[in-house]
Design a protein around this motif. Sequence first.
Motif, PDB file in Angstrom:
ATOM      1  N   VAL A   1       0.750  -1.370   0.073  1.00 43.73           N
ATOM      2  CA  VAL A   1      -0.102   0.038  -0.126  1.00 43.73           C
ATOM      3  C   VAL A   1       0.853   1.190  -0.040  1.00 43.73           C
ATOM      4  CG1 VAL A   1      -1.938   1.302   1.421  1.00 43.73           C
ATOM      5  CG2 VAL A   1      -1.724  -1.195   1.227  1.00 43.73           C
ATOM      6  N   PHE A   2       0.580   2.320  -0.878  1.00 43.04           N
ATOM      7  CA  PHE A   2       1.495   3.424  -1.027  1.00 43.04           C
ATOM      8  C   PHE A   2       0.655   4.593  -0.284  1.00 43.04           C
ATOM      9  CE2 PHE A   2       3.037   6.966  -4.155  1.00 43.04           C
ATOM     10  CZ  PHE A   2       3.826   7.171  -3.407  1.00 43.04           C
ATOM     11  N   ILE A   3       1.235   4.955   0.639  1.00 41.89           N
ATOM     12  CA  ILE A   3       0.615   6.331   1.550  1.00 41.89           C
ATOM     13  C   ILE A   3       1.589   7.323   1.349  1.00 41.89           C
ATOM     14  CG2 ILE A   3       0.032   7.073   3.893  1.00 41.89           C
ATOM     15  CD1 ILE A   3      -1.591   4.538   2.942  1.00 41.89           C
ATOM     16  N   ALA A   4       0.967   8.643   0.792  1.00 42.54           N
ATOM     17  CA  ALA A   4       1.849   9.810   0.707  1.00 42.54           C
ATOM     18  C   ALA A   4       1.204  10.902   2.109  1.00 42.54           C
ATOM     19  CB  ALA A   4       1.795  10.380  -0.570  1.00 42.54           C
ATOM     20  N   LEU A   5       2.337  11.543   2.540  1.00 38.77           N
ATOM     21  CA  LEU A   5       1.952  12.736   3.508  1.00 38.77           C
ATOM     22  C   LEU A   5       2.282  13.735   2.996  1.00 38.77           C
ATOM     23  CD1 LEU A   5       2.901   9.936   5.455  1.00 38.77           C
ATOM     24  CD2 LEU A   5       2.512  11.626   7.262  1.00 38.77           C
TER      25      LEU A   5
ATOM     26  N   LEU B   1      -2.497  11.455   2.992  1.00 39.12           N
ATOM     27  CA  LEU B   1      -3.057  11.983   4.156  1.00 39.12           C
ATOM     28  C   LEU B   1      -2.305  13.635   4.146  1.00 39.12           C
ATOM     29  CD1 LEU B   1      -1.446   9.007   6.337  1.00 39.12           C
ATOM     30  CD2 LEU B   1      -4.003   9.427   5.773  1.00 39.12           C
ATOM     31  N   LEU B   2      -3.386  14.397   3.996  1.00 39.41           N
ATOM     32  CA  LEU B   2      -3.230  15.864   4.119  1.00 39.41           C
ATOM     33  C   LEU B   2      -3.284  16.681   5.634  1.00 39.41           C
ATOM     34  CD1 LEU B   2      -2.595  18.527   2.889  1.00 39.41           C
ATOM     35  CD2 LEU B   2      -5.047  18.701   2.407  1.00 39.41           C
ATOM     36  N   ILE B   3      -2.139  16.751   6.062  1.00 39.00           N
ATOM     37  CA  ILE B   3      -2.019  17.240   7.662  1.00 39.00           C
ATOM     38  C   ILE B   3      -2.051  18.784   7.265  1.00 39.00           C
ATOM     39  CG2 ILE B   3      -0.644  17.398   9.471  1.00 39.00           C
ATOM     40  CD1 ILE B   3       0.917  14.831   8.677  1.00 39.00           C
ATOM     41  N   GLU B   4      -3.234  19.434   7.988  1.00 35.95           N
ATOM     42  CA  GLU B   4      -3.313  20.918   8.057  1.00 35.95           C
ATOM     43  C   GLU B   4      -3.191  21.285   9.526  1.00 35.95           C
ATOM     44  OE1 GLU B   4      -7.322  21.527   6.491  1.00 35.95           O
ATOM     45  OE2 GLU B   4      -6.372  21.594   4.525  1.00 35.95           O
ATOM     46  N   VAL B   5      -2.299  22.519   9.639  1.00 35.41           N
ATOM     47  CA  VAL B   5      -2.073  22.867  10.817  1.00 35.41           C
ATOM     48  C   VAL B   5      -2.198  24.508  11.007  1.00 35.41           C
ATOM     49  CG1 VAL B   5       0.018  23.447  12.414  1.00 35.41           C
ATOM     50  CG2 VAL B   5       0.043  21.332  10.999  1.00 35.41           C
ATOM     51  N   PRO B   6      -2.689  25.045  12.061  1.00 35.94           N
ATOM     52  CA  PRO B   6      -3.273  26.474  11.868  1.00 35.94           C
ATOM     53  C   PRO B   6      -1.790  27.252  11.581  1.00 35.94           C
ATOM     54  CG  PRO B   6      -4.232  25.150  13.845  1.00 35.94           C
ATOM     55  CD  PRO B   6      -3.330  24.170  13.103  1.00 35.94           C
ATOM     56  N   GLY B   7      -2.084  28.214  10.871  1.00 32.35           N
ATOM     57  CA  GLY B   7      -0.619  29.232  10.734  1.00 32.35           C
ATOM     58  C   GLY B   7       0.103  29.569  11.880  1.00 32.35           C
ATOM     59  N   ALA B   8      -0.427  30.125  13.107  1.00 27.35           N
ATOM     60  CA  ALA B   8       0.455  30.217  14.178  1.00 27.35           C
ATOM     61  C   ALA B   8       1.223  28.888  14.572  1.00 27.35           C
ATOM     62  CB  ALA B   8      -0.639  30.853  15.114  1.00 27.35           C
TER      63      ALA B   8
ATOM     64  N   ILE C   1      -8.019  14.304   5.102  1.00 26.51           N
ATOM     65  CA  ILE C   1      -7.584  15.510   5.779  1.00 26.51           C
ATOM     66  C   ILE C   1      -7.458  15.287   7.383  1.00 26.51           C
ATOM     67  CG2 ILE C   1      -8.182  17.967   6.180  1.00 26.51           C
ATOM     68  CD1 ILE C   1      -9.391  17.952   3.486  1.00 26.51           C
ATOM     69  N   ILE C   2      -6.193  15.334   7.627  1.00 28.80           N
ATOM     70  CA  ILE C   2      -5.926  14.965   9.211  1.00 28.80           C
ATOM     71  C   ILE C   2      -5.650  16.449   9.776  1.00 28.80           C
ATOM     72  CG2 ILE C   2      -4.251  13.955  10.619  1.00 28.80           C
ATOM     73  CD1 ILE C   2      -5.811  12.084   8.882  1.00 28.80           C
ATOM     74  N   GLU C   3      -6.319  16.652  10.862  1.00 29.35           N
ATOM     75  CA  GLU C   3      -5.913  17.904  11.643  1.00 29.35           C
ATOM     76  C   GLU C   3      -4.684  17.726  12.491  1.00 29.35           C
ATOM     77  OE1 GLU C   3      -5.937  20.945  13.644  1.00 29.35           O
ATOM     78  OE2 GLU C   3      -7.853  20.856  12.615  1.00 29.35           O
ATOM     79  N   GLY C   4      -3.837  18.631  12.239  1.00 33.60           N
ATOM     80  CA  GLY C   4      -2.477  18.661  12.734  1.00 33.60           C
ATOM     81  C   GLY C   4      -2.430  19.304  13.853  1.00 33.60           C
ATOM     82  N   ALA C   5      -3.291  19.930  14.657  1.00 37.39           N
ATOM     83  CA  ALA C   5      -3.120  20.248  15.914  1.00 37.39           C
ATOM     84  C   ALA C   5      -3.046  19.703  16.950  1.00 37.39           C
ATOM     85  CB  ALA C   5      -4.298  21.571  16.212  1.00 37.39           C
ATOM     86  N   GLY C   6      -2.235  19.833  18.066  1.00 36.27           N
ATOM     87  CA  GLY C   6      -2.115  19.032  19.226  1.00 36.27           C
ATOM     88  C   GLY C   6      -0.571  18.347  18.958  1.00 36.27           C
ATOM     89  N   SER C   7      -0.784  17.345  20.004  1.00 40.62           N
ATOM     90  CA  SER C   7       0.636  16.562  20.114  1.00 40.62           C
ATOM     91  C   SER C   7       0.830  15.731  18.948  1.00 40.62           C
ATOM     92  CB  SER C   7       0.594  15.588  21.392  1.00 40.62           C
ATOM     93  OG  SER C   7      -0.310  14.718  21.313  1.00 40.62           O
ATOM     94  N   ALA C   8       1.955  15.383  18.789  1.00 37.99           N
ATOM     95  CA  ALA C   8       2.464  14.307  17.633  1.00 37.99           C
ATOM     96  C   ALA C   8       1.512  13.033  17.819  1.00 37.99           C
ATOM     97  CB  ALA C   8       3.787  13.976  17.473  1.00 37.99           C
ATOM     98  N   GLU C   9       1.403  12.740  19.033  1.00 38.87           N
ATOM     99  CA  GLU C   9       0.580  11.356  19.392  1.00 38.87           C
ATOM    100  C   GLU C   9      -0.669  11.506  19.161  1.00 38.87           C
ATOM    101  OE1 GLU C   9       2.800  13.002  21.489  1.00 38.87           O
ATOM    102  OE2 GLU C   9       4.195  11.382  21.241  1.00 38.87           O
ATOM    103  N   ASP C  10      -1.574  12.733  19.089  1.00 42.02           N
ATOM    104  CA  ASP C  10      -2.981  12.963  18.784  1.00 42.02           C
ATOM    105  C   ASP C  10      -3.001  13.078  17.095  1.00 42.02           C
ATOM    106  OD1 ASP C  10      -3.504  13.449  21.574  1.00 42.02           O
ATOM    107  OD2 ASP C  10      -3.553  15.651  21.149  1.00 42.02           O
ATOM    108  N   VAL C  11      -2.030  13.480  16.445  1.00 44.32           N
ATOM    109  CA  VAL C  11      -1.988  13.406  15.134  1.00 44.32           C
ATOM    110  C   VAL C  11      -1.815  12.141  14.584  1.00 44.32           C
ATOM    111  CG1 VAL C  11      -1.068  14.275  12.875  1.00 44.32           C
ATOM    112  CG2 VAL C  11      -1.432  15.665  14.977  1.00 44.32           C
TER     113      VAL C  11
END
Length: 218
Positions: A10-14, A139-146, A191-201
Motif C-alpha cells: 500500500v502506498f501512502i503519501a503524507l 494524508l493531508l496534514i493541516e496545521v493552523p498558521g500560528a 484530511i488530518i487535523e494537525g493541531a495538538g501533540s504528535a501522538e494525537d495526530v
Amino acid sequence: MTGQHSQRGVFIALEGGEGAGKSTQARLLAEALRERHIEVDVTREPGGTPGAEAIRSLLLDPPGEGWDASAEALLFAAARSDHVAKRIKPALARGVWVISDRFLDSSRAYQGIAGELGDDTIRVLHEIGSDGFRPDLTLLIEVPGADVAARLAARDGDQSDAIGGRNEEYHEAVAKGFRQIAARDPDDFAIIEGAGSAEDVHARILNALSPWLGASAQ
C-alpha cells in the motif's frame, strides 16, 4: 487491501505545508505498521534514490540565482520519475507498504498553484515522468498558521532552504492549493487535523487508515 496478506503493498503519501509534521508522522506510522508485522519503506520527495537525492540538492540549495518555476517543476518531475521507477514500484511489488514524505500533490500545490504554472502542467509532467502513478491514500496534514510559525522557528531558526524560505504569501497559496486539490478528489484524500501533540495526530492517521488495517487499527 490489508497489510501483510496483500500481494501488493500500500502506498501512502503524507502532504502538507512547511512545519506540518510530516516527517514525524511518517516515522510514527512506520513504527505502528511494523508492530503489526507489516514491512514498511519510509522515503521522501524530492529524494529516495541516489539520482533523486542529487536533484534534491539542486532544488533546495540551487546554484547561482536558482530556478524559475518551470525549471523547478521539471526537476521535481525528473526526481519523482526515478523515485517511482527504482524504489516505490519495486517495493510495492514485493508487498511492502511505502510511506512517502511528499509526492505529486506537493508539486501541484507548490509549483502548479502557488508557482502559477497551473495544475494541468504539473499533471502532464507526471504523466510523462511516472505514467500518472498515484498513492492509494494521501494524508493531508493541516496545521493552523500560528502553530506552523512556531514549529518552523523551532525547526529551522534563521536557516531554511530555497523553497521553505519563501514568503508568507507563497506559503498561504500553497495551503490553499492543498485544500483545493483534496476537495477535487475526496476519495483519495484524508484530511488530518494537525493541531495538538504528535501522538494525537498519529491517532487520527491510524483512524484514517482503518479501512486498510482492518481490526488491527482498533
